[in-house]
Design a protein around this motif. Structure first.
Motif, short mmCIF file in Angstrom:
data_model
loop_
_atom_site.label_atom_id
_atom_site.label_comp_id
_atom_site.label_asym_id
_atom_site.label_seq_id
_atom_site.Cartn_x
_atom_site.Cartn_y
_atom_site.Cartn_z
N ARG A 1 32.68 41.08 47.17
CA ARG A 1 32.88 42.15 46.17
C ARG A 1 32.81 41.63 44.74
O ARG A 1 32.99 42.39 43.80
CB ARG A 1 34.23 42.81 46.39
CG ARG A 1 34.30 43.56 47.71
CD ARG A 1 35.64 44.19 47.93
NE ARG A 1 36.01 45.06 46.83
CZ ARG A 1 37.24 45.51 46.62
NH1 ARG A 1 38.22 45.16 47.43
NH2 ARG A 1 37.51 46.30 45.61
N LEU B 1 36.97 36.92 41.97
CA LEU B 1 38.37 37.26 42.19
C LEU B 1 39.22 36.15 41.61
O LEU B 1 38.99 34.97 41.89
CB LEU B 1 38.66 37.40 43.68
CG LEU B 1 40.12 37.53 44.10
CD1 LEU B 1 40.68 38.87 43.66
CD2 LEU B 1 40.28 37.36 45.59
N ARG C 1 45.25 42.69 33.74
CA ARG C 1 43.89 43.10 34.13
C ARG C 1 43.09 43.59 32.93
O ARG C 1 41.89 43.32 32.82
CB ARG C 1 43.97 44.16 35.22
CG ARG C 1 44.43 43.60 36.54
CD ARG C 1 44.47 44.66 37.64
NE ARG C 1 44.83 44.05 38.90
CZ ARG C 1 45.98 44.27 39.53
NH1 ARG C 1 46.86 45.11 39.03
NH2 ARG C 1 46.24 43.67 40.67
N SER D 1 39.74 41.76 31.68
CA SER D 1 38.52 42.57 31.66
C SER D 1 37.86 42.51 30.29
O SER D 1 36.64 42.45 30.18
CB SER D 1 38.82 44.02 32.02
OG SER D 1 39.24 44.11 33.35
N SER E 1 36.14 40.95 36.56
CA SER E 1 36.77 40.08 37.54
C SER E 1 38.00 40.78 38.08
O SER E 1 38.77 41.37 37.33
CB SER E 1 37.16 38.75 36.90
OG SER E 1 37.61 37.85 37.86
N ARG E 2 38.19 40.73 39.41
CA ARG E 2 39.38 41.33 40.02
C ARG E 2 40.51 40.31 40.00
O ARG E 2 40.27 39.11 39.99
CB ARG E 2 39.09 41.74 41.46
CG ARG E 2 38.08 42.86 41.56
CD ARG E 2 37.79 43.30 42.99
NE ARG E 2 37.46 42.18 43.86
CZ ARG E 2 38.15 41.85 44.96
NH1 ARG E 2 39.18 42.54 45.33
NH2 ARG E 2 37.77 40.82 45.69
N ASP F 1 44.29 39.31 41.91
CA ASP F 1 45.20 39.52 43.02
C ASP F 1 46.43 38.65 42.79
O ASP F 1 46.31 37.44 42.58
CB ASP F 1 44.51 39.13 44.34
CG ASP F 1 45.35 39.43 45.56
OD1 ASP F 1 46.23 40.30 45.47
OD2 ASP F 1 45.12 38.79 46.60
#
Length: 80
Positions: free
Chosen positions: A29, A32, A57, A61, A69-70, A72
């Motif tokens: 995806r 990350l 985030r 961003s 980029s995500r 977690d």
């Protein structure tokens, strides 16, 4: 660069800054950023109603630009 910036931001919020580890992973995806923190600090990193995590985030961003980029958030006790 993004991982270093995120690690710096997270270290400023937590009580156990030595336990903060940020890994940059490539997934199907896309990129990350995995943030591992001490279990006692997970609530501080996420924040009330996720506001702190959303702020992290947003900043990442903005730094990432179009690629994005995500992120977690994981406590250090959780299995890999």
């Amino acid at each position: 660069m993004l991982a270093d910036a995120l690690e710096h931001l997270v270290r400023g919020v937590v009580d156990h800054p030595d336990d903060v580890v940020v890994r940059d992973k490539q997934t199907r995806r896309g990129p990350l950023l995995e943030v591992r923190v001490h279990p006692d600090d997970l609530g501080k990193v996420i924040g009330r109603n996720g506001r702190t995590a959303t702020a992290f985030r947003t900043v990442i961003s903005a730094l990432a630009g179009q690629g994005g980029s995500r992120i977690d958030f994981v406590d250090v006790d959780r299995g890999r």
